[in-house]
Design an enzyme around this catalytic site. Structure first.
Site, PDB file in Angstrom:
ATOM      1  N   PHE A  44       0.848  -1.176   0.000  1.00  0.00           N
ATOM      2  CA  PHE A  44       0.000   0.000   0.000  1.00  0.00           C
ATOM      3  C   PHE A  44       0.892   1.238   0.000  1.00  0.00           C
ATOM      4  O   PHE A  44       1.979   1.247   0.577  1.00  0.00           O
ATOM      5  CB  PHE A  44      -0.917  -0.014   1.232  1.00  0.00           C
TER       6      PHE A  44
ATOM      7  N   ASP B 212       6.614  -2.952   8.662  1.00  0.00           N
ATOM      8  CA  ASP B 212       5.244  -2.529   8.388  1.00  0.00           C
ATOM      9  C   ASP B 212       4.357  -3.735   8.684  1.00  0.00           C
ATOM     10  O   ASP B 212       4.222  -4.647   7.878  1.00  0.00           O
ATOM     11  CB  ASP B 212       5.101  -2.086   6.935  1.00  0.00           C
TER      12      ASP B 212
ATOM     13  N   HIS C 103      -0.753  -5.602   8.611  1.00  0.00           N
ATOM     14  CA  HIS C 103      -1.568  -6.803   8.392  1.00  0.00           C
ATOM     15  C   HIS C 103      -1.262  -7.913   9.390  1.00  0.00           C
ATOM     16  O   HIS C 103      -1.767  -9.029   9.210  1.00  0.00           O
ATOM     17  CB  HIS C 103      -1.292  -7.375   6.986  1.00  0.00           C
TER      18      HIS C 103
ATOM     19  N   GLN D 256      -7.152   0.460  10.726  1.00  0.00           N
ATOM     20  CA  GLN D 256      -8.144   1.000   9.791  1.00  0.00           C
ATOM     21  C   GLN D 256      -9.320   0.022   9.668  1.00  0.00           C
ATOM     22  O   GLN D 256      -9.224  -1.135  10.067  1.00  0.00           O
ATOM     23  CB  GLN D 256      -7.442   1.247   8.439  1.00  0.00           C
TER      24      GLN D 256
ATOM     25  N   LYS E  45      -8.908  -3.697   8.812  1.00  0.00           N
ATOM     26  CA  LYS E  45      -7.820  -4.469   9.384  1.00  0.00           C
ATOM     27  C   LYS E  45      -8.322  -5.519  10.373  1.00  0.00           C
ATOM     28  O   LYS E  45      -9.501  -5.594  10.696  1.00  0.00           O
ATOM     29  CB  LYS E  45      -6.823  -3.531  10.078  1.00  0.00           C
TER      30      LYS E  45
ATOM     31  N   ARG F 126       5.611  17.908  22.927  1.00  0.00           N
ATOM     32  CA  ARG F 126       5.306  18.420  24.264  1.00  0.00           C
ATOM     33  C   ARG F 126       5.389  17.311  25.307  1.00  0.00           C
ATOM     34  O   ARG F 126       4.747  16.270  25.164  1.00  0.00           O
ATOM     35  CB  ARG F 126       3.900  19.010  24.257  1.00  0.00           C
TER      36      ARG F 126
ATOM     37  N   TYR G 288       3.955  24.916  27.729  1.00  0.00           N
ATOM     38  CA  TYR G 288       4.139  24.851  26.272  1.00  0.00           C
ATOM     39  C   TYR G 288       5.618  24.833  25.895  1.00  0.00           C
ATOM     40  O   TYR G 288       6.062  25.552  25.001  1.00  0.00           O
ATOM     41  CB  TYR G 288       3.389  25.991  25.573  1.00  0.00           C
TER      42      TYR G 288
ATOM     43  N   ARG H 250      -1.962  11.823  18.306  1.00  0.00           N
ATOM     44  CA  ARG H 250      -2.535  11.176  19.487  1.00  0.00           C
ATOM     45  C   ARG H 250      -3.842  10.461  19.161  1.00  0.00           C
ATOM     46  O   ARG H 250      -4.703  10.990  18.461  1.00  0.00           O
ATOM     47  CB  ARG H 250      -2.783  12.211  20.593  1.00  0.00           C
TER      48      ARG H 250
END
Length: 391
Positions: A85, A156, A159, A182, A185, A214, A221, A231
């Protein structure tokens, strides 16, 4: 479209409902105040045999973050399989690196170790094996290549939740790995991803970078490094915890059904199922993949459309990455499409004549597996007959 009674996907039950309510009622829906993401990271790391896991927004961001932690940037090269992909290459290209496609093994469809070795040069900063359809790439050969060249691996594993190679899980190879959650999956919250790490230092750097640089307890900050907002939210994590609780049971079912479907498909004239390396002692089967070498391009596409109309959840396989416009936008190697195709004959042929069936097919009962094979046989026969008439 016919309905042959295959299981639906995604699957859910009271576990997901309870998790969503739990996340809702804790009163904090952000990972920095809630507990679902933290709990999911611990549980997923344990499941994959990794020291640390970091949940992120999606699998593409997981790859990008993994490469960034390894220092991949402007002018570097990342070796990727040509058959994958597009996120595998784009993760490198978005960091300013050059994605270098190499060929895949004709049986497993995973990166060819010898081809990867030939592609390693002075600018190579990472090698990215893709565990295609849950079939782990040759980690023995890749580990040796990494050790000999000094170039780290980034797995990767989009899968490959729950996969094993010679008894070792993805997180037990001492390299970074990226996962996707996703919608299609093996476990899903619609979107989502994770990165696993073999050491605390890499995990902590990734945490900073996935949260805009952060620190966890920062109130002033004081952003320590460049990054972005990758996140994961609390609701997605709650769903993923429920999904993780059944992923092994589903993988076991697919492992029982996959040999039957592969045998039946192999009996169909012109159909060649994806092979399996005997060292892959657990394949979770994200896809049931096969080739029809006599039917390529538009004829393959028509075959897939026919299978879908008959109730089989079929798809064309990934296009070789160098045969997409996106690949050439930035970070492409100094080569033409034809030159890359000549270097990657297996990937090029596979992308033209490959077909994959959704993994929910392998959650079906044995009689349904036989029915799926019968439909594939009939559709291939009809497609072959049409091709003969066209000649």
């Amino acid at each position: 479209m016919s309905d042959i009674g295959l299981p639906e996907w995604p699957q859910y039950d009271e576990r997901e409902r309870a998790g969503l309510i739990r996340a809702l009622e804790q009163g904090q829906w952000w990972r920095m105040g809630g507990g679902e993401v933290d709990a999911f990271e611990r549980e997923f790391a344990e499941h994959e045999g990794a020291r640390h896991a970091l949940a992120v927004t999606n699998g593409t961001h997981a790859l990008e973050l993994a490469l960034q932690v390894l220092g991949v940037g402007e002018g570097d090269e990342v070796v990727v399989p040509a058959f994958t992909f597009i996120s595998s290459s784009q993760a490198a290209q978005r960091l300013g690196a050059v994605a270098v496609p190499v060929d895949v093994d004709p049986e497993t469809y995973c990166i060819d170790v010898a081809a990867a070795e030939r592609a390693v040069g002075p600018r190579t900063r990472a090698i990215m094996p893709v565990h295609m359809a849950g079939q782990i790439a040759d980690m023995d050969g890749l580990a040796k290549l990494s050790a000999d060249s000094g170039v780290p691996l980034v797995q990767d594993a989009a899968h490959a939740q729950g996969a094993r190679w010679n008894g070792r899980r993805v997180g037990e190879f001492g390299s970074v790995a990226a996962y996707s959650f996703q919608n299609g999956k093996l476990m899903t919250a619609g979107e989502g991803g994770a990165v696993t790490f073999p050491d605390r230092e890499s995990y902590e750097e990734a945490f900073l970078r996935h949260s805009c640089g952060r620190p966890r307890e920062d109130r002033g900050y004081r952003h320590r490094t460049s990054g972005s907002n990758f996140r994961l939210n609390e609701f997605s994590a709650a769903v993923l915890r429920a999904q993780l609780s059944r992923v092994d049971e589903q993988a076991d079912t697919r492992e029982r059904r996959a040999p039957l479907l592969a045998r039946l498909l192999a009996e169909i004239p012109g159909v060649v199922p994806q092979g399996r390396d005997p060292r892959a002692d657990r394949v979770p089967h994200y896809m049931a993949m096969f080739r029809v070498p006599g039917l390529a391009g538009e004829r393959r596409d028509a075959l897939v459309d026919d299978l879908v109309s008959r109730g089989v959840p079929a798809f064309v396989v990934f296009r070789a990455i160098y045969r997409t416009d996106a690949f050439w936008e930035t970070g492409a190697p100094d080569a033409t499409v034809d030159e890359l195709a000549a270097r990657c004959p297996n990937a090029d042929a596979l992308s033209a004549d490959g077909v994959w069936l959704h993994h929910r097919t392998l959650l079906a009962a044995e009689e349904q597996i036989h029915r799926v094979a019968e439909i594939v046989a009939a559709a291939v026969a009809d497609a072959t007959a049409r091709q003969g008439t066209a000649k």
